[in-house]
Design a protein around this motif. Sequence first.
Motif, PDB file in Angstrom:
ATOM      1  N   LYS A   1       0.843  -1.190   0.000  1.00 49.22           N
ATOM      2  CA  LYS A   1       0.000   0.000   0.000  1.00 49.22           C
ATOM      3  C   LYS A   1       0.884   1.248   0.000  1.00 49.22           C
ATOM      4  O   LYS A   1       1.979   1.235   0.567  1.00 49.22           O
ATOM      5  CB  LYS A   1      -0.885   0.015   1.242  1.00 49.22           C
ATOM      6  CG  LYS A   1      -1.862  -1.136   1.289  1.00 49.22           C
ATOM      7  CD  LYS A   1      -2.636  -1.116   2.592  1.00 49.22           C
ATOM      8  CE  LYS A   1      -3.535  -2.334   2.661  1.00 49.22           C
ATOM      9  NZ  LYS A   1      -4.138  -2.480   3.976  1.00 49.22           N
ATOM     10  N   PRO A   2       0.407   2.349  -0.616  1.00 53.08           N
ATOM     11  CA  PRO A   2       1.212   3.574  -0.671  1.00 53.08           C
ATOM     12  C   PRO A   2       1.681   4.066   0.695  1.00 53.08           C
ATOM     13  O   PRO A   2       2.785   4.613   0.813  1.00 53.08           O
ATOM     14  CB  PRO A   2       0.274   4.586  -1.332  1.00 53.08           C
ATOM     15  CG  PRO A   2      -0.634   3.743  -2.177  1.00 53.08           C
ATOM     16  CD  PRO A   2      -0.832   2.477  -1.381  1.00 53.08           C
ATOM     17  N   GLU A   3       0.901   3.862   1.729  1.00 55.81           N
ATOM     18  CA  GLU A   3       1.300   4.332   3.067  1.00 55.81           C
ATOM     19  C   GLU A   3       2.449   3.516   3.664  1.00 55.81           C
ATOM     20  O   GLU A   3       3.037   3.910   4.671  1.00 55.81           O
ATOM     21  CB  GLU A   3       0.113   4.388   4.027  1.00 55.81           C
ATOM     22  CG  GLU A   3      -0.667   3.124   4.161  1.00 55.81           C
ATOM     23  CD  GLU A   3      -1.809   2.986   3.155  1.00 55.81           C
ATOM     24  OE1 GLU A   3      -2.618   2.064   3.334  1.00 55.81           O
ATOM     25  OE2 GLU A   3      -1.894   3.744   2.171  1.00 55.81           O
ATOM     26  N   GLU A   4       2.803   2.411   3.019  1.00 54.66           N
ATOM     27  CA  GLU A   4       3.899   1.577   3.513  1.00 54.66           C
ATOM     28  C   GLU A   4       5.260   1.944   2.914  1.00 54.66           C
ATOM     29  O   GLU A   4       6.276   1.362   3.291  1.00 54.66           O
ATOM     30  CB  GLU A   4       3.589   0.108   3.244  1.00 54.66           C
ATOM     31  CG  GLU A   4       2.365  -0.385   4.009  1.00 54.66           C
ATOM     32  CD  GLU A   4       2.077  -1.849   3.752  1.00 54.66           C
ATOM     33  OE1 GLU A   4       2.966  -2.685   4.031  1.00 54.66           O
ATOM     34  OE2 GLU A   4       0.975  -2.152   3.266  1.00 54.66           O
ATOM     35  N   TYR A   5       5.274   2.891   1.985  1.00 56.15           N
ATOM     36  CA  TYR A   5       6.525   3.356   1.381  1.00 56.15           C
ATOM     37  C   TYR A   5       6.802   4.765   1.875  1.00 56.15           C
ATOM     38  O   TYR A   5       5.958   5.643   1.738  1.00 56.15           O
ATOM     39  CB  TYR A   5       6.420   3.434  -0.150  1.00 56.15           C
ATOM     40  CG  TYR A   5       6.155   2.128  -0.836  1.00 56.15           C
ATOM     41  CD1 TYR A   5       7.206   1.296  -1.199  1.00 56.15           C
ATOM     42  CD2 TYR A   5       4.856   1.746  -1.152  1.00 56.15           C
ATOM     43  CE1 TYR A   5       6.967   0.104  -1.862  1.00 56.15           C
ATOM     44  CE2 TYR A   5       4.604   0.562  -1.814  1.00 56.15           C
ATOM     45  CZ  TYR A   5       5.661  -0.262  -2.164  1.00 56.15           C
ATOM     46  OH  TYR A   5       5.421  -1.434  -2.816  1.00 56.15           O
TER      47      TYR A   5
ATOM     48  N   ASN B   1       9.115  10.697   7.332  1.00 54.16           N
ATOM     49  CA  ASN B   1       7.764  10.976   7.817  1.00 54.16           C
ATOM     50  C   ASN B   1       6.805  11.367   6.711  1.00 54.16           C
ATOM     51  O   ASN B   1       5.688  11.794   6.978  1.00 54.16           O
ATOM     52  CB  ASN B   1       7.810  12.060   8.900  1.00 54.16           C
ATOM     53  CG  ASN B   1       8.447  11.515  10.161  1.00 54.16           C
ATOM     54  OD1 ASN B   1       7.970  10.553  10.738  1.00 54.16           O
ATOM     55  ND2 ASN B   1       9.570  12.095  10.553  1.00 54.16           N
ATOM     56  N   MET B   2       7.221  11.214   5.470  1.00 56.19           N
ATOM     57  CA  MET B   2       6.357  11.475   4.331  1.00 56.19           C
ATOM     58  C   MET B   2       6.258  10.185   3.524  1.00 56.19           C
ATOM     59  O   MET B   2       7.280   9.603   3.161  1.00 56.19           O
ATOM     60  CB  MET B   2       6.915  12.611   3.472  1.00 56.19           C
ATOM     61  CG  MET B   2       5.993  13.021   2.354  1.00 56.19           C
ATOM     62  SD  MET B   2       6.587  14.506   1.511  1.00 56.19           S
ATOM     63  CE  MET B   2       5.868  15.746   2.567  1.00 56.19           C
ATOM     64  N   THR B   3       5.033   9.756   3.287  1.00 56.45           N
ATOM     65  CA  THR B   3       4.814   8.505   2.566  1.00 56.45           C
ATOM     66  C   THR B   3       4.320   8.770   1.151  1.00 56.45           C
ATOM     67  O   THR B   3       3.938   9.894   0.802  1.00 56.45           O
ATOM     68  CB  THR B   3       3.774   7.627   3.284  1.00 56.45           C
ATOM     69  OG1 THR B   3       2.492   8.271   3.200  1.00 56.45           O
ATOM     70  CG2 THR B   3       4.156   7.354   4.732  1.00 56.45           C
ATOM     71  N   LEU B   4       4.277   7.703   0.384  1.00 56.66           N
ATOM     72  CA  LEU B   4       3.714   7.771  -0.959  1.00 56.66           C
ATOM     73  C   LEU B   4       2.236   8.168  -0.872  1.00 56.66           C
ATOM     74  O   LEU B   4       1.755   8.925  -1.722  1.00 56.66           O
ATOM     75  CB  LEU B   4       3.883   6.403  -1.622  1.00 56.66           C
ATOM     76  CG  LEU B   4       4.048   6.324  -3.119  1.00 56.66           C
ATOM     77  CD1 LEU B   4       5.046   7.318  -3.662  1.00 56.66           C
ATOM     78  CD2 LEU B   4       4.414   4.914  -3.522  1.00 56.66           C
TER      79      LEU B   4
END
Length: 149
Positions: free
Chosen positions: A70-74, A125-128
């Motif tokens: 998921k984008p929040e995991e990168y 601290n910034m995700t995809l």
Amino acid sequence: MRISTKGRYALRLMLDLAMNGENSVIRIKDIAARQEISDKYLEQIISILNKAGYVRSVRGPQGGYSLKKKPEEYTVGMILRLTEGSLAPVPCVEEDALLCEREGECATVEVWKRLNQAVNDVVENMTLADLVEIQKSKQGKGDNDGKDI
């Protein structure tokens, strides 16, 4: 510190996959057209991302790429470190740096440590997923058909 085109394009490629490949695979050719980047260069970058397990590849005429997680995991840091290596401004503050014999008397090392910490705070601290939201808000202000991501 300067991020190379490889790092910038890898981030844009991953963002494009996050925005356009939620339930499907995306061809490099389509990403290249949207991003206005050479498909040959993107093929080199996607190979790095694929070997690292960041993307999934599907072969064949309907093939392409999608995110493996998921984008929040990168994090931005994960993607940039994969393509850039260390993001430290000087060698003496890199993660595996040897102890510098001048560190005890070097005032400038504090500048480098603080700069390194500031960069790490941003990229870790910034995700995809954060970038997807930022891009969506920018597209709402002026339709750019997904370009400049």
